[in-house]
Design a protein around this motif. Structure first.
Motif, PDB file in Angstrom:
ATOM      1  N   ASP A  80       0.788  -1.167   0.062  1.00 38.67           N
ATOM      2  CA  ASP A  80       0.110   0.207  -0.021  1.00 38.67           C
ATOM      3  C   ASP A  80       0.824   1.188  -0.307  1.00 38.67           C
ATOM      4  O   ASP A  80       0.528   2.293  -0.527  1.00 38.67           O
ATOM      5  N   PHE A  81       2.092   1.103   0.605  1.00 39.74           N
ATOM      6  CA  PHE A  81       3.135   2.301   0.551  1.00 39.74           C
ATOM      7  C   PHE A  81       3.099   2.829  -0.931  1.00 39.74           C
ATOM      8  O   PHE A  81       3.312   3.954  -1.221  1.00 39.74           O
ATOM      9  N   GLN A  87       4.232   8.612  -8.076  1.00 42.94           N
ATOM     10  CA  GLN A  87       4.907   8.257  -9.397  1.00 42.94           C
ATOM     11  C   GLN A  87       3.722   7.000  -9.855  1.00 42.94           C
ATOM     12  O   GLN A  87       3.346   6.884 -11.035  1.00 42.94           O
ATOM     13  N   PHE A  88       3.500   6.282  -8.788  1.00 40.00           N
ATOM     14  CA  PHE A  88       2.427   4.949  -9.138  1.00 40.00           C
ATOM     15  C   PHE A  88       1.156   5.722  -9.416  1.00 40.00           C
ATOM     16  O   PHE A  88       0.371   5.308 -10.524  1.00 40.00           O
ATOM     17  N   GLN A  89       0.515   6.565  -8.689  1.00 38.79           N
ATOM     18  CA  GLN A  89      -0.738   7.011  -8.932  1.00 38.79           C
ATOM     19  C   GLN A  89      -0.823   7.873 -10.579  1.00 38.79           C
ATOM     20  O   GLN A  89      -1.762   7.633 -10.980  1.00 38.79           O
ATOM     21  N   ILE A 119       7.513   5.080 -25.541  1.00 41.73           N
ATOM     22  CA  ILE A 119       7.320   3.606 -25.023  1.00 41.73           C
ATOM     23  C   ILE A 119       5.934   3.167 -24.862  1.00 41.73           C
ATOM     24  O   ILE A 119       5.046   4.036 -24.731  1.00 41.73           O
ATOM     25  N   THR A 120       6.046   1.922 -24.948  1.00 42.87           N
ATOM     26  CA  THR A 120       4.714   1.301 -24.362  1.00 42.87           C
ATOM     27  C   THR A 120       4.096   1.311 -23.004  1.00 42.87           C
ATOM     28  O   THR A 120       5.095   1.574 -22.206  1.00 42.87           O
ATOM     29  N   VAL A 121       3.096   1.084 -22.625  1.00 39.33           N
ATOM     30  CA  VAL A 121       2.402   1.276 -21.308  1.00 39.33           C
ATOM     31  C   VAL A 121       3.428  -0.028 -20.625  1.00 39.33           C
ATOM     32  O   VAL A 121       3.816   0.157 -19.353  1.00 39.33           O
ATOM     33  N   GLU A 122       3.527  -1.181 -21.282  1.00 40.09           N
ATOM     34  CA  GLU A 122       4.298  -2.371 -20.755  1.00 40.09           C
ATOM     35  C   GLU A 122       5.598  -2.021 -20.224  1.00 40.09           C
ATOM     36  O   GLU A 122       6.188  -2.065 -18.986  1.00 40.09           O
ATOM     37  N   ASP A 123       6.398  -1.185 -21.267  1.00 40.78           N
ATOM     38  CA  ASP A 123       7.839  -0.854 -20.891  1.00 40.78           C
ATOM     39  C   ASP A 123       7.719   0.520 -19.736  1.00 40.78           C
ATOM     40  O   ASP A 123       8.868   0.272 -18.892  1.00 40.78           O
ATOM     41  N   GLN A 124       6.710   1.248 -19.867  1.00 42.59           N
ATOM     42  CA  GLN A 124       6.501   2.124 -18.685  1.00 42.59           C
ATOM     43  C   GLN A 124       6.440   1.559 -17.210  1.00 42.59           C
ATOM     44  O   GLN A 124       7.111   1.973 -16.228  1.00 42.59           O
ATOM     45  N   VAL A 125       5.625   0.558 -17.279  1.00 43.08           N
ATOM     46  CA  VAL A 125       5.568  -0.369 -16.147  1.00 43.08           C
ATOM     47  C   VAL A 125       6.869  -0.860 -15.570  1.00 43.08           C
ATOM     48  O   VAL A 125       7.120  -0.773 -14.414  1.00 43.08           O
ATOM     49  N   THR A 131      12.578   1.636 -10.860  1.00 46.21           N
ATOM     50  CA  THR A 131      12.662   2.755 -10.206  1.00 46.21           C
ATOM     51  C   THR A 131      12.372   2.435  -8.728  1.00 46.21           C
ATOM     52  O   THR A 131      13.307   2.933  -7.752  1.00 46.21           O
ATOM     53  N   ILE A 132      11.174   1.993  -8.634  1.00 39.71           N
ATOM     54  CA  ILE A 132      10.781   1.927  -7.095  1.00 39.71           C
ATOM     55  C   ILE A 132      11.155   0.692  -6.563  1.00 39.71           C
ATOM     56  O   ILE A 132      11.395   0.523  -5.196  1.00 39.71           O
ATOM     57  N   GLY A 133      11.558  -0.450  -7.273  1.00 45.02           N
ATOM     58  CA  GLY A 133      11.898  -1.489  -6.696  1.00 45.02           C
ATOM     59  C   GLY A 133      10.730  -2.448  -6.196  1.00 45.02           C
ATOM     60  O   GLY A 133      11.003  -3.254  -5.177  1.00 45.02           O
TER      61      GLY A 133
END
Length: 308
Positions: A80-81, A87-89, A119-125, A131-133
């Motif tokens: 939940d953190f 960035q996630f939001q 880039i694609t959504v998949e690559d952005q994920v 980045t976040i780990g």
């Protein structure tokens, strides 16, 4: 068959029954989860037989609704953190904005170009994971659309505009000219869906196997009674099932003296034309995904007398 602690744990989460009752049920039916649920219900031991699965995964539900169409997306994270991370939001908001074009296909959504990048959504994920780990995934998406009328929405436990823990879309077809009144009705019904979690729009939409299962349980619970009596009990039980589980037949949470169907009919005068509730989508975060809970697993293992 060995009845493992994890199996007992799964059955307890699905039914709310006690651990030893769950172990007894699984032993009786040789480890078949679905048969064990029915066994508990017949014994009157299941406290939450309707429950689809414990909501455990983290992340956010994203909703995008505008006029005659709307889309909903679930994006999961491990904690939940991270779900509270800006960035996630931002990721979920932008992915949700693309969801209408994906027409309910996760594959199409992942292949879409991410806004502001090449880039694609998949690559952005994948970039955000690095980045976040923490692992993330676009789990599912759906779309509703009407030729005339409105697709309304509601987000429960909202953490940012269009983002929350439960997201609902409701599609109303109508030629009525009072768009504001129709949009208000759609939102109110979406709130109802969030609260009641109906199985289907109407009894015709309930899977045949589900109805047959309900009938079999009713018949088994009334064994020994004359066939004609059992037939009446089953018929009555099916009517009750519809009122409890089918959206159009449920008591409307905003006015329990009416069914949802009646509430829709009563709104036609204000809207200025006939209204048809043609569909809905309800996403609850982590629905059906089990999250490991070490302490509870140990408790179950101790009670079941087995190791995971």
């Amino acid at each position: 068959m060995t009845i493992t602690a994890n199996l007992v744990k799964e059955l307890r989460e699905k039914t709310g029954a006690g651990m030893m009752d769950c172990k007894a049920a699984l032993t009786e039916v040789k480890g078949d989860i679905e048969a064990a649920i029915d066994w508990l219900r017949k014994k009157g031991l299941s406290k939450a037989a309707k429950k689809a699965g414990r909501v455990a995964a983290e992340g956010l539900i994203g909703i995008s609704a505008d006029g005659k169409s709307g889309a909903v997306v679930e994006v999961n994270s491990e904690t939940d953190f991270v779900a509270r991370n800006e960035q996630f939001q931002d990721l979920v908001t932008k992915v949700t904005a693309l969801a209408k074009e994906a027409n309910g296909s996760v594959e199409e959504l992942l292949a879409a170009t991410f806004p502001g990048k090449s880039i694609t959504v998949e690559d952005q994920v994948k970039e955000l994971i690095a980045t976040i780990g923490e692992n993330m995934s676009v789990r599912r998406t759906a779309k509703l659309e009407v030729p005339e009328g409105v697709v309304g929405s509601y987000v429960h436990s909202q953490v940012a505009p269009g983002l929350g823990k439960i997201g609902v879309l409701v599609a109303l077809e109508s030629p009525g000219k009072n768009a504001d009144e129709l949009a208000t009705l759609a939102r109110q019904i979406a709130m109802h869906v969030a609260a009641t979690n109906p199985v289907a729009l109407n009894i015709e939409g309930v899977p045949v196997e589900t109805l047959e299962r309900e009938k079999a349980i009713l018949a088994d619970k009334n064994q020994g009674k004359p066939p004609q009596v059992i037939e009446k009990i089953v018929a009555s039980g099916m009517k009750s099932y519809g009122k409890d589980n089918c959206l159009l037949e449920q008591a409307y949470i905003h006015d329990p003296s009416k069914s949802v169907a009646q509430a829709v009919k009563d709104s036609e005068g204000k809207v200025g034309g006939p209204i048809k509730l043609v569909g809905y989508v309800r996403y609850a975060l982590g629905e059906g995904i089990e999250k490991k809970e070490d302490d509870f697993a140990a408790e179950v293992a101790a009670a079941a007398g087995t190791a995971s």
